[in-house]
Write an enzyme that holds these catalytic residues in place. Structure first.
Site, PDB file in Angstrom:
ATOM      1  N   ASP A 126       0.859  -1.179   0.000  1.00  0.00           N
ATOM      2  CA  ASP A 126       0.000   0.000   0.000  1.00  0.00           C
ATOM      3  C   ASP A 126       0.895   1.229   0.000  1.00  0.00           C
ATOM      4  OD1 ASP A 126      -2.444  -1.348   0.037  1.00  0.00           O
ATOM      5  OD2 ASP A 126      -2.522  -1.419   2.216  1.00  0.00           O
ATOM      6  N   ASP A 145      -6.880  -1.626  -4.588  1.00  0.00           N
ATOM      7  CA  ASP A 145      -7.933  -1.316  -3.609  1.00  0.00           C
ATOM      8  C   ASP A 145      -8.955  -0.347  -4.208  1.00  0.00           C
ATOM      9  OD1 ASP A 145      -6.501  -2.840  -1.765  1.00  0.00           O
ATOM     10  OD2 ASP A 145      -5.548  -1.088  -0.857  1.00  0.00           O
TER      11      ASP A 145
END
Length: 171
Positions: A126, A145
């Site tokens: 991330d 995501d």
């Protein structure tokens, strides 16, 4: 071949989301030091908009908002199972519809992108870190995501607005 052609929009979008996700993660992995403590101001992040938007390299072994943290193997199996379920229930899900293909293209591309991370790294990379001043820090996320979230919201919106026949097909 006809089957593949029927789902070309879904497959194209999934490939685009997956490719963009993996390319951005490769760039992050090569350019931004891994920051396991998620600490800002240590030189391990890039401040884009001071106090609001950062690029940071963190690993997430959980799902959204770090739920099921440490459960990467379970989440990888769940992701693979979800892809298989989408394939087998593609007719019930109405995947010949253009908007459904866009939705599931975003969703599947994101699922595969995060699945590849779990298999290669044991966690999801991330890197997009958004803060709303000191009041709210949004969970760090990535392109996959984003594809998953937008795909789900788009499909739910379509499902709620489109009347269905008894057999599940749009009327």
């Amino acid at each position: 071949m006809e089957r593949v052609r029927a789902y070309r929009l879904l497959l194209g979008i999934a490939l685009a989301v997956f490719s963009l996700d993996q390319l951005t993660k490769l760039w992050i992995d090569a350019r931004v030091p891994f920051n396991p403590m998620h600490a800002h101001g240590t030189g391990a992040d890039i401040e884009i908009i001071p106090g609001y938007f950062y690029i940071i390299h963190v690993g997430n072994t959980g799902a959204a908002w770090s739920m099921f943290s440490g459960q990467s193997v379970f989440l990888a199996l769940l992701a693979a199972g979800t892809l298989v379920a989408i394939y087998f229930w593609r007719h019930t899900l109405g995947l010949r519809d253009r908007l459904a293909q866009v939705s599931f293209g975003l969703l599947c591309g994101g699922i595969v992108g995060n699945l590849v991370d779990r298999l290669l790294h044991g966690h999801v990379i991330d890197f997009i870190d958004i803060h709303f001043g000191r009041f709210y820090i949004y969970p760090t996320f990535n392109v996959a995501d984003s594809g998953i979230c937008v795909g789900v919201v788009l499909y739910l919106w379509q499902s709620l607005r489109a009347p269905r026949k008894v057999d599940g097909t749009p009327s």
